[in-house]
Design a protein around this motif. Sequence first.
Motif, PDB file in Angstrom:
ATOM      1  N   VAL A   7       0.827  -1.203   0.000  1.00  0.00           N
ATOM      2  CA  VAL A   7       0.000   0.000   0.000  1.00  0.00           C
ATOM      3  C   VAL A   7       0.867   1.261   0.000  1.00  0.00           C
ATOM      4  O   VAL A   7       1.709   1.448   0.884  1.00  0.00           O
ATOM      5  CB  VAL A   7      -0.928   0.019   1.231  1.00  0.00           C
ATOM      6  CG1 VAL A   7      -1.885   1.203   1.153  1.00  0.00           C
ATOM      7  CG2 VAL A   7      -1.702  -1.289   1.347  1.00  0.00           C
ATOM      8  N   PHE A   9       0.979   5.741  -0.925  1.00  0.00           N
ATOM      9  CA  PHE A   9       0.216   6.990  -0.886  1.00  0.00           C
ATOM     10  C   PHE A   9       1.149   8.082  -1.392  1.00  0.00           C
ATOM     11  O   PHE A   9       2.378   7.885  -1.443  1.00  0.00           O
ATOM     12  CB  PHE A   9      -0.243   7.293   0.543  1.00  0.00           C
ATOM     13  CG  PHE A   9       0.872   7.200   1.548  1.00  0.00           C
ATOM     14  CD1 PHE A   9       1.721   8.283   1.784  1.00  0.00           C
ATOM     15  CD2 PHE A   9       1.114   6.014   2.238  1.00  0.00           C
ATOM     16  CE1 PHE A   9       2.766   8.195   2.683  1.00  0.00           C
ATOM     17  CE2 PHE A   9       2.175   5.917   3.139  1.00  0.00           C
ATOM     18  CZ  PHE A   9       2.998   7.010   3.364  1.00  0.00           C
ATOM     19  N   SER A  41      -3.168   1.592  -4.154  1.00  0.00           N
ATOM     20  CA  SER A  41      -3.392   2.890  -3.516  1.00  0.00           C
ATOM     21  C   SER A  41      -4.883   3.156  -3.516  1.00  0.00           C
ATOM     22  O   SER A  41      -5.670   2.418  -4.123  1.00  0.00           O
ATOM     23  CB  SER A  41      -2.646   4.003  -4.262  1.00  0.00           C
ATOM     24  OG  SER A  41      -3.192   4.174  -5.559  1.00  0.00           O
ATOM     25  N   GLU A  42      -5.284   4.240  -2.863  1.00  0.00           N
ATOM     26  CA  GLU A  42      -6.715   4.504  -2.704  1.00  0.00           C
ATOM     27  C   GLU A  42      -7.427   4.694  -4.040  1.00  0.00           C
ATOM     28  O   GLU A  42      -8.513   4.151  -4.253  1.00  0.00           O
ATOM     29  CB  GLU A  42      -6.914   5.731  -1.819  1.00  0.00           C
ATOM     30  CG  GLU A  42      -8.382   5.996  -1.507  1.00  0.00           C
ATOM     31  CD  GLU A  42      -8.568   7.074  -0.466  1.00  0.00           C
ATOM     32  OE1 GLU A  42      -9.741   7.354  -0.119  1.00  0.00           O
ATOM     33  OE2 GLU A  42      -7.553   7.640   0.022  1.00  0.00           O
ATOM     34  N   VAL A  47       1.201   7.202  -8.544  1.00  0.00           N
ATOM     35  CA  VAL A  47       1.389   7.758  -7.199  1.00  0.00           C
ATOM     36  C   VAL A  47       2.852   8.171  -7.091  1.00  0.00           C
ATOM     37  O   VAL A  47       3.751   7.367  -7.337  1.00  0.00           O
ATOM     38  CB  VAL A  47       1.035   6.736  -6.102  1.00  0.00           C
ATOM     39  CG1 VAL A  47       1.351   7.309  -4.719  1.00  0.00           C
ATOM     40  CG2 VAL A  47      -0.429   6.342  -6.188  1.00  0.00           C
ATOM     41  N   THR A  57      -0.178   2.157  -9.809  1.00  0.00           N
ATOM     42  CA  THR A  57      -0.832   1.363  -8.778  1.00  0.00           C
ATOM     43  C   THR A  57      -2.230   0.942  -9.204  1.00  0.00           C
ATOM     44  O   THR A  57      -2.838   1.536 -10.096  1.00  0.00           O
ATOM     45  CB  THR A  57      -0.955   2.166  -7.467  1.00  0.00           C
ATOM     46  OG1 THR A  57      -1.852   3.281  -7.671  1.00  0.00           O
ATOM     47  CG2 THR A  57       0.395   2.687  -7.012  1.00  0.00           C
ATOM     48  N   LEU A  83      -8.149   5.200   3.175  1.00  0.00           N
ATOM     49  CA  LEU A  83      -7.003   4.351   3.480  1.00  0.00           C
ATOM     50  C   LEU A  83      -7.212   3.624   4.801  1.00  0.00           C
ATOM     51  O   LEU A  83      -6.950   2.423   4.916  1.00  0.00           O
ATOM     52  CB  LEU A  83      -5.727   5.193   3.527  1.00  0.00           C
ATOM     53  CG  LEU A  83      -4.438   4.492   3.969  1.00  0.00           C
ATOM     54  CD1 LEU A  83      -4.163   3.243   3.137  1.00  0.00           C
ATOM     55  CD2 LEU A  83      -3.251   5.454   3.910  1.00  0.00           C
TER      56      LEU A  83
END
Length: 313
Positions: A7, A9, A41-42, A47, A57, A83
């Motif tokens: 993960v 961000f 990622s969200e 990213v 991602t 997240l």
Amino acid sequence: MMRIGFVVFPGFQILDLAAMTVFEMANVVSHQAVYELHLVSEFGGAVTSSAGVAVHTEAFDEQEYDSVIMMGSIGIHTPSPGLLGFLQQAHSGSRRIASICTGAFILAEAGLLNGLRASTHWRHARELQRRYPKIKVEEDRIFIREGKVWTSAGMTACIDLSLALVEADIGLDASRTIAQRMVVYHRRTGGQSQFSALLTLEPKSDRIQTALTYARSNLHKPLSVEDLADVAHLSPRQFSRAFRAETGQSPAKAIENLRVEAAKSMIETARHPIDVVARETGFADPERMRRAFIRTLGHPPQAIKRMARMQTH
């Protein structure tokens, strides 16, 4: 095949991606696809890392992961509700969840570290403890396993964490082979220090540095002030004065710290009896080593041995 979600961000620390290489190499040395790797990622898409390099991602989805690994950042990232929700869902639906470096702050904000021991980059450990008092932060640990939750120190500790995860999955031989392929020492144990006693001394002159290097290579010897002064080509009085001025410690205290560090490493990485460790690292007997451990680490050698054994099971 084990599905792993890494993960990220905006602003994540790009060195943390080295963790992916460990799992990639696990597939190589196993001659089969043991792991399926996903960078998520969200919102998906590009990213950008703290280095300014962007990675592609996948967006969070409903698929389940065997393991979820939360990357960190150079500073402390403020996570979005999306997240946090993803991590909470992953905690309940995945076999394990882990954090690298300041990723521990994100797991903590999601409520996943309450009541657990945890590690993070040493620079941010006290802030983690201050913000989340329900966590027992151990600021000097390379990584910590608490059931299904793993946390690690920063930077290259992501490799140690990943090697430990692979070792738990497919065995010690595989993790050792991966470490060799990656040209790194086989993983440090979770209880091993983030610090080096020699590095923290930071002597300014070559003479004091030479004496310390000699001491570290000869811990089994008495190492009196006279011995070290002779190596530094100074009188004992000049040496003691210069040593304290440059390091902030007395020679005796510095040597004790070096002995404790070496003894702790032997205890964590091998199965030597305590009396053998004491002899090899220059302590006159196990009782003197025990007192030095308590002064320096707050725990006796036997407790360090138990903690190391727990980390390998």
